[in-house]
Design a protein around this motif. Structure first.
Motif, PDB file in Angstrom:
ATOM      1  N   ARG A  49       0.796  -1.226   0.000  1.00  0.00           N
ATOM      2  CA  ARG A  49       0.000   0.000   0.000  1.00  0.00           C
ATOM      3  C   ARG A  49       0.835   1.287   0.000  1.00  0.00           C
ATOM      4  NH1 ARG A  49      -2.407  -3.722   3.240  1.00  0.00           N
ATOM      5  NH2 ARG A  49      -4.435  -4.435   2.542  1.00  0.00           N
ATOM      6  N   ASN A  51       2.400   4.304  -1.744  1.00  0.00           N
ATOM      7  CA  ASN A  51       2.143   4.948  -3.030  1.00  0.00           C
ATOM      8  C   ASN A  51       3.168   6.020  -3.400  1.00  0.00           C
ATOM      9  OD1 ASN A  51       1.348   7.214  -1.536  1.00  0.00           O
ATOM     10  ND2 ASN A  51      -0.799   6.630  -1.599  1.00  0.00           N
ATOM     11  N   LYS A  83       4.832   0.357  -8.520  1.00  0.00           N
ATOM     12  CA  LYS A  83       5.363   1.723  -8.460  1.00  0.00           C
ATOM     13  C   LYS A  83       6.589   1.803  -7.527  1.00  0.00           C
ATOM     14  CE  LYS A  83       3.701   6.434  -7.969  1.00  0.00           C
ATOM     15  NZ  LYS A  83       2.548   7.281  -7.686  1.00  0.00           N
TER      16      LYS A  83
END
Length: 114
Positions: A49, A51, A83
């Motif tokens: 999670r 980002n 990412k």
């Protein structure tokens, strides 16, 4: 960012979410120091999670990895999202960080390296 930490036997399970900055990494570094004091051998960080990561945070992560190795702690990152993985690859940290795909693989690694 939020860091949630839970200790189960000789493992610290950490879930990271949101933006990873220097303050979060200092908190993670403190968790590793506490693990050393408690003789916890494994710190597993769930990165699914995350980002965003700042440059300063990456420097601290590198320092934490070195510190963990010196003190005998297995520091593993798992569920690294695409990412975050791209950032790790671009900075060359992929050759330094212990990254596995899943919590199961992290657990197996720790079991083999106890």
């Amino acid at each position: 960012m939020a860091l949630l930490a839970q200790q189960v036997q000789d493992c610290h399970f950490i879930t990271a979410s949101g933006r990873l900055d220097a303050d979060d990494c200092r908190q993670l570094k403190q968790i590793i120091s506490n693990a050393t004091a408690k003789q916890v051998r494994h710190v597993l960080v769930d990165c699914e999670r995350i980002n965003h990561v700042t440059t300063e945070a990456l420097r601290i992560v590198l320092s934490m990895t070195t510190h963990a190795e010196v003190t005998g702690i297995n520091l593993l990152f798992h569920h690294v999202n695409t990412k975050f993985q791209e950032i790790i690859d671009k900075t060359g940290l992929d050759s330094v960080l212990h990254i596995v795909l899943s919590l199961k693989e992290a657990y197996q690694y720790c079991k083999q390296n106890t």
